[in-house]
Design an enzyme around this catalytic site. Structure first.
Site, PDB file in Angstrom:
ATOM      1  N   SER A 235       0.639  -1.385   0.047  1.00 14.48           N
ATOM      2  CA  SER A 235       0.161   0.084  -0.080  1.00 14.48           C
ATOM      3  C   SER A 235       0.838   1.418  -0.030  1.00 14.48           C
ATOM      4  CB  SER A 235      -0.981   0.068   1.193  1.00 14.48           C
ATOM      5  OG  SER A 235      -1.891  -1.087   0.959  1.00 14.48           O
ATOM      6  N   LYS A 282      -8.323  -5.297  11.965  1.00 11.62           N
ATOM      7  CA  LYS A 282      -9.577  -5.104  11.318  1.00 11.62           C
ATOM      8  C   LYS A 282     -10.733  -4.858  12.105  1.00 11.62           C
ATOM      9  CE  LYS A 282      -7.851  -6.097   6.730  1.00 11.62           C
ATOM     10  NZ  LYS A 282      -8.154  -6.777   5.390  1.00 11.62           N
ATOM     11  N   ASN A 303     -11.343  -1.901   7.118  1.00 10.35           N
ATOM     12  CA  ASN A 303      -9.950  -1.872   6.457  1.00 10.35           C
ATOM     13  C   ASN A 303      -9.664  -0.491   6.403  1.00 10.35           C
ATOM     14  OD1 ASN A 303     -11.256  -1.482   4.200  1.00 10.35           O
ATOM     15  ND2 ASN A 303      -9.776  -2.216   3.148  1.00 10.35           N
ATOM     16  N   ALA A 346     -11.686 -12.469   6.442  1.00  7.64           N
ATOM     17  CA  ALA A 346     -11.845 -12.142   5.159  1.00  7.64           C
ATOM     18  C   ALA A 346     -13.029 -12.752   4.361  1.00  7.64           C
ATOM     19  CB  ALA A 346     -10.583 -12.599   4.250  1.00  7.64           C
ATOM     20  N   LEU A 368     -15.652 -26.515  11.630  1.00  8.51           N
ATOM     21  CA  LEU A 368     -17.130 -26.469  10.962  1.00  8.51           C
ATOM     22  C   LEU A 368     -17.706 -25.410  11.733  1.00  8.51           C
ATOM     23  CD1 LEU A 368     -18.566 -28.071   9.010  1.00  8.51           C
ATOM     24  CD2 LEU A 368     -19.636 -29.453  10.632  1.00  8.51           C
ATOM     25  N   TYR A 431      -1.878 -12.585  -2.202  1.00  8.37           N
ATOM     26  CA  TYR A 431      -1.184 -11.570  -3.367  1.00  8.37           C
ATOM     27  C   TYR A 431       0.211 -12.064  -3.529  1.00  8.37           C
ATOM     28  CZ  TYR A 431      -0.497  -7.800  -0.055  1.00  8.37           C
ATOM     29  OH  TYR A 431      -0.105  -7.013   0.855  1.00  8.37           O
ATOM     30  N   GLY A 452      -4.893 -12.407  -6.170  1.00  3.30           N
ATOM     31  CA  GLY A 452      -5.085 -11.183  -5.051  1.00  3.30           C
ATOM     32  C   GLY A 452      -4.726  -9.844  -5.357  1.00  3.30           C
TER      33      GLY A 452
END
Ligand code: ATR
Length: 488
Positions: A235, A282, A303, A346, A368, A431, A452
């Site tokens: 970023s 987050k 985010n 995510a 699960l 990514y 990604g």
């Protein structure tokens, strides 16, 4: 000023470093203690070998250097070096007034009085700096930052000691932001190095071109990213390039944070305009937000944080970043069903996004109960990872949302057993690397792939808009392609 610390063993190699970095630096520091013994005797020649001012430093072992000579011998080297035209000499605080200082004064060399603490930020840091400044022309203090709250202390220095010429360095990873925002600390220079002579040092090219650290002024808007770890983030490249392209007086800084509360205090203190939030904060940031969007409320994670009058507002651009590359296929009816691997933060955003667009979703997860929780919220089905193969040939889209396969564990795939038929669209939100094991398997079967880096780029563009009010400049290389090359 950006100061290059020279770590070479010969004067020639130090000169070569200066020449190589010349366009990024204003001054350099000759670390005589790192030179070979024979070269140390020639130190006086160095200022005439380069075209920028030079700081003369012969750092002792106890201050993090290599010089273990008796004090008398160390002084002899410094005295001899002072025949050269150095701009500054670095003298440690505990060195009493002596012949080195006298000669420096005679030669018009400015004295930097330095103090190092490799353990912590001393409680009386303000008075220490004041004391150092009374004994030289410039006070220099280098201290180890052990937590983000130490960053707050360093950023108060300028308020307390505005009139003092000083160099302030926050060592260690927490200190990286202090090296970039050195001017906000009232520091006259920041140290850079090609080969990390000290922990946390940044290459001069990044300081000058990426962060434009020497251009930060009181009007510069400060943005950044908080995370732990954070230095791997792509970023800063994307946002700083964008700001630069539209001539926006702003800088985007990586902040290693261990405590969200102290970061919010800091953000208020330096009047930040906004910041990105990455793992693991987050969810933690939510309790500090006065206003949140519908997505943040529904997904329960944020985010992007921006300053609005009187409060912080939370946005979730991951949601749009994820769905953007799929919109055409969804709208044209090619994606009606999806398998989502993973049930972490995510996955929550992704499942909600897909459900919002009417896609039928099945969540597969190792545990699960985690999958069940998200499935119930979004009215979809769930199953364990072990049953992955049951779904082969049954879905249009397979999304990988776990951290399995993330660098450096690039040989891992959480759904090794899943057989791609070649008809599915495969999407991995990792990514780094660009081509994960999961995507490689899908590619082999002939699947269409989404990376990604696509999601990263889209969510970043939306953040840029939220931060600056402008679209991300289309003509700028966001750096995401560099990310692909270096990480593929
Ligand atoms: P994030 O918030 O970034 O999505 P997270 O909440 O830690 O990260 O979620 C990680 C996801 O990766 C979870 O679905 C986790 O499975 P569990 O719910 O069973 O913990 C999944 N995950 C992590 N390591 C895994 C592994 N070795 N094999 C399979 N799944 C794994």
């Amino acid at each position: 000023m950006i100061c290059l610390t020279l770590g070479g063993r010969t004067l020639e190699s130090c000169k070569a470093s200066v020449v190589k970095n010349r366009e990024y630096i204003d001054i350099c520091e000759l670390r005589v203690d790192l030179l070979d013994q024979k070269e140390q005797k020639r130190a006086k020649e160095f200022p005439s070998m380069v075209d920028i001012p030079v700081i003369l430093t012969l750092r002792r072992v106890q201050d993090g250097g290599k010089c273990d000579l008796p004090e008398r011998a160390r002084r002899d080297i410094l005295i001899r070096a002072l025949d050269g035209d150095f701009a500054y000499i670095d003298l440690e605080d505990d060195i009493k007034k002596n012949d080195v200082e006298i000669k420096a004064r005679e030669r018009g060399v400015k004295i930097i009085r330095s103090m190092h603490d490799f353990e912590k930020v001393p409680d009386d840091i303000f008075s220490k700096i004041f004391h150092l400044s009374s004994r030289g022309d410039v006070a220099k203090i280098a201290v180890k930052l052990r937590s983000f709250s130490d960053v707050l202390t360093l950023f108060r220095i300028q308020e307390e000691l505005a009139g003092v010429d000083k160099i302030v360095i926050g060592m260690g990873e927490f200190g990286i932001c202090t090296r970039i925002l050195y001017k906000r600390l009232g520091s006259i220079l920041t140290f850079a190095s090609d080969d990390e002579v000290a922990p946390g040092q940044i290459p001069p090219k990044a300081l000058k071109q990426l962060y434009r650290a020497d251009k930060v002024d009181e009007r510069t808007a400060i943005y950044g990213i908080i995370g732990n770890p954070v230095m791997h983030s792509a970023s800063p490249v994307m946002h700083n390039r964008g700001f630069q392209a539209i001539n926006f007086n702003a800088v985007y800084v990586p902040f290693l944070v261990d405590n969200v509360r102290s970061f919010f205090s800091f953000a208020e203190q330096i009047k930040m305009r906004g910041f990105s939030v990455t793992v693991p904060f987050k969810v933690d940031v939510l309790s500090y937000l006065g206003n949140i969007t519908r997505e943040v409320k529904q997904i329960g994670s944020c985010n992007t944080v921006v300053r609005v009058p009187g409060m912080w507002k939370g946005i979730n651009t991951d949601y749009y970043g994820f769905i953007h590359p799929l919109l055409k296929d969804i709208e044209e009816g090619r994606i009606k069903s999806a398998l989502v691997i993973g049930a972490g933060g995510a996955s929550k955003a992704i499942v909600w996004a897909l459900r919002n667009y009417g896609v039928k979703v099945t969540i597969l997860n190792r545990t699960l109960s985690h999958a069940e929780k998200i499935a119930k919220l979004n009215v979809c089905s769930y199953d364990t990872l072990d049953n992955a193969n049951k779904y082969s040939g049954q879905v249009d889209l397979v999304v990988q949302t776990t951290s399995v396969g993330l660098y450096p564990n690039i040989e891992e795939n959480p759904v090794e057993g899943f057989v791609f038929t070649g008809k599915e669209i495969a999407y991995d939100i990792i990514y780094k690397p660009h081509m994960t094991k999961f995507l490689k398997q899908a590619h082999k079967a002939g699947c269409c792939l989404h990376f990604g880096s696509e999601m990263l780029l889209e969510q970043g563009k939306l953040q840029f808009e939220a931060f600056s009010g402008y679209h991300y400049p289309y003509w700028v290389d966001s750096g995401m392609s560099d990310t692909q090359q270096e990480q593929a």
